[in-house]
Write an enzyme that holds these catalytic residues in place. Structure first.
Site, PDB file in Angstrom:
ATOM      1  N   GLU A  90       0.818  -1.204   0.000  1.00  0.00           N
ATOM      2  CA  GLU A  90       0.000   0.000   0.000  1.00  0.00           C
ATOM      3  C   GLU A  90       0.859   1.264   0.000  1.00  0.00           C
ATOM      4  O   GLU A  90       2.019   1.245   0.407  1.00  0.00           O
ATOM      5  CB  GLU A  90      -0.901   0.017   1.246  1.00  0.00           C
ATOM      6  CG  GLU A  90      -1.934  -1.095   1.215  1.00  0.00           C
ATOM      7  CD  GLU A  90      -2.849  -1.091   2.433  1.00  0.00           C
ATOM      8  OE1 GLU A  90      -4.064  -1.225   2.243  1.00  0.00           O
ATOM      9  OE2 GLU A  90      -2.364  -0.950   3.562  1.00  0.00           O
ATOM     10  N   CYS A 103       3.471   8.400   0.966  1.00  0.00           N
ATOM     11  CA  CYS A 103       4.144   7.456   1.865  1.00  0.00           C
ATOM     12  C   CYS A 103       4.184   6.116   1.140  1.00  0.00           C
ATOM     13  O   CYS A 103       3.143   5.538   0.846  1.00  0.00           O
ATOM     14  CB  CYS A 103       3.332   7.370   3.158  1.00  0.00           C
ATOM     15  SG  CYS A 103       3.913   6.093   4.286  1.00  0.00           S
ATOM     16  N   CYS A 110       7.515  -7.324   6.809  1.00  0.00           N
ATOM     17  CA  CYS A 110       8.637  -6.682   7.498  1.00  0.00           C
ATOM     18  C   CYS A 110       9.142  -7.610   8.593  1.00  0.00           C
ATOM     19  O   CYS A 110       8.346  -8.253   9.270  1.00  0.00           O
ATOM     20  CB  CYS A 110       8.172  -5.356   8.111  1.00  0.00           C
ATOM     21  SG  CYS A 110       9.488  -4.465   8.989  1.00  0.00           S
ATOM     22  N   CYS A 114       8.313  -4.924  15.401  1.00  0.00           N
ATOM     23  CA  CYS A 114       7.898  -3.956  16.426  1.00  0.00           C
ATOM     24  C   CYS A 114       6.513  -4.368  16.942  1.00  0.00           C
ATOM     25  O   CYS A 114       5.611  -4.642  16.155  1.00  0.00           O
ATOM     26  CB  CYS A 114       7.852  -2.542  15.853  1.00  0.00           C
ATOM     27  SG  CYS A 114       9.457  -1.985  15.262  1.00  0.00           S
ATOM     28  N   CYS A 117       3.201  -2.512  15.833  1.00  0.00           N
ATOM     29  CA  CYS A 117       3.016  -2.185  14.410  1.00  0.00           C
ATOM     30  C   CYS A 117       2.228  -3.260  13.682  1.00  0.00           C
ATOM     31  O   CYS A 117       2.584  -4.431  13.690  1.00  0.00           O
ATOM     32  CB  CYS A 117       4.373  -1.988  13.741  1.00  0.00           C
ATOM     33  SG  CYS A 117       4.236  -1.589  11.989  1.00  0.00           S
ATOM     34  N   CYS A 331      -0.247   5.779  10.068  1.00  0.00           N
ATOM     35  CA  CYS A 331       1.035   5.107  10.298  1.00  0.00           C
ATOM     36  C   CYS A 331       0.833   3.775  10.981  1.00  0.00           C
ATOM     37  O   CYS A 331       0.121   3.678  11.964  1.00  0.00           O
ATOM     38  CB  CYS A 331       1.927   5.901  11.246  1.00  0.00           C
ATOM     39  SG  CYS A 331       2.133   7.573  10.811  1.00  0.00           S
TER      40      CYS A 331
END
Ligand code: SAH
Length: 341
Positions: A90, A103, A110, A114, A117, A331
């Site tokens: 995205e 962005c 990933c 974290c 996230c 975010c």
């Protein structure tokens, strides 16, 4: 291979290798990137001779990603892209008063893990190619009819875990014959891969570096960001000092405000101590809650208090303006809804 993978230097090399005029590289760049051209087939590049256009079609592809959906809210659009291997990533377009910022994602999944996230709940499948990152901008410009003036590499993925492609991506989008996006309008955000921060200190472009800090001490940072077990704060801060010395560019520290976790007065004071004397500014990010994770956003009053403590202690600090909450485009919320995990 995608033609968008190549920097102008690589394209020049290619033309020399096939005994062609090297200025074709500049010509082709403008066919690919100039707003009024944007060819979708090499046959349209009319001032390049026919045999060469045919050779280009054999050696390269042009379009490699497609927009699947666009979700729109006020001043923000979220794009879901399908890649050639059917994976999805995205990107989010934000309309600011100073321009349009995109962005972009840098990886499928990933590996940084974290805890807070959403994007990282899916492990890395692969790096995005340079071309797939460049094309996110091209496709969004074409769909929205807007010029992207700012790029932040803060979507899905850890950019410094895809270092070489990120550097080529910057070379291409910054080039005057490429997308001509000013280096100072490009921001790379990392969770803190120390060796790559040191390497990036020698990368000769004036781009912005943002560090996802999120905790003022190792104990807490290790709890929420596994990367802190590999690179403790001491090493991270030292690397940033080297970076500052070499580049003279101010770094940004991102600090998400997690209710009851990292938002207490003592944390603010610790942060002041940690950042003393470092040419930087702190961006406080109200946490975006997601269904699958238990973290909560700090109360507005807590955020305001935290802000005041930093400010009083001469730390430059801002609270991030929020975009895209209603369409899960904020975010840390980027992930394909198709990835049902
Ligand atoms: N891997 C890179 C870039 C992608 S994440 C990095 O870590 O910097 C972009 C930013 O969003 C990071 O600061 C990340 O910590 C933050 N973030 C992740 N989840 C979030 C959430 N739910 N709410 C607010 N910010 C979040």
């Amino acid at each position: 291979m995608s033609i968008y993978d190549l920097t102008i230097d690589e394209l020049t090399e290619y033309f020399l290798k096939i005994d062609e005029k090297k200025y074709y590289a500049t010509e082709l760049f403008s066919w690919l990137y100039a707003k009024d051209k944007r060819i979708t087939s090499f046959s349209e590049a009319s001032n390049i001779k026919k045999e060469t256009r045919e050779k280009l079609s054999k050696d390269f592809t042009i379009s490699n990603i497609e927009i699947v959906t666009v979700e729109k809210a006020k001043d923000v659009r979220k794009y879901l892209f399908k890649l050639n291997d059917k994976e999805h990533v995205e990107a989010v377009l934000m309309n600011h008063d100073y321009g349009n910022s995109l962005c972009i994602s840098s990886q499928v999944g990933c590996n940084m893990g974290c805890k807070f996230c959403e994007s990282g709940r899916r492990k890395k499948v692969r790096n995005l190619t340079t071309g797939e990152m460049v094309e996110q901008i091209i496709k969004v410009e074409d769909e929205s009819n807007l010029r992207i003036s700012h790029v932040v590499i803060m979507g899905i993925g850890e950019p410094f875990d895809n270092y070489d492609n990120i550097c080529n991506f910057i070379r291409i989008i910054n080039h005057p014959k490429g997308l001509n996006i000013g280096a100072r309008h490009i921001t790379v955000s990392t969770c803190g891969l120390v060796p790559k921060i040191l390497e990036f200190a020698n990368f000769p472009y004036q781009v912005n570096l943002a560090i996802s800090l999120h905790a003022p001490n190792d104990k807490l940072r290790k709890e929420i960001m596994p990367i802190a077990k590999v690179y403790p704060l001491k090493d991270l801060i030292n690397a940033i000092k080297v970076y500052l010395e070499k580049t003279n560019r101010r770094v940004t520290f991102e600090y998400i405000m997690l209710d009851g976790v990292n938002d207490k007065e003592e944390h603010a004071l610790e942060l002041v101590n940690l950042l003393k004397g470092i040419n930087s500014y702190v961006n406080l990010i109200p946490y975006n809650e997601t269904d699958a994770l238990q973290y909560k956003r700090s109360k507005p009053l807590t955020i305001a208090k935290f802000y005041d403590i930093l400010k009083k202690n001469n730390i430059t600090v801002t609270i991030r303006r929020e975009f895209g909450g209603t369409i899960s485009a904020a975010c840390g919320q980027l992930r394909s809804k198709k990835e049902d995990i």
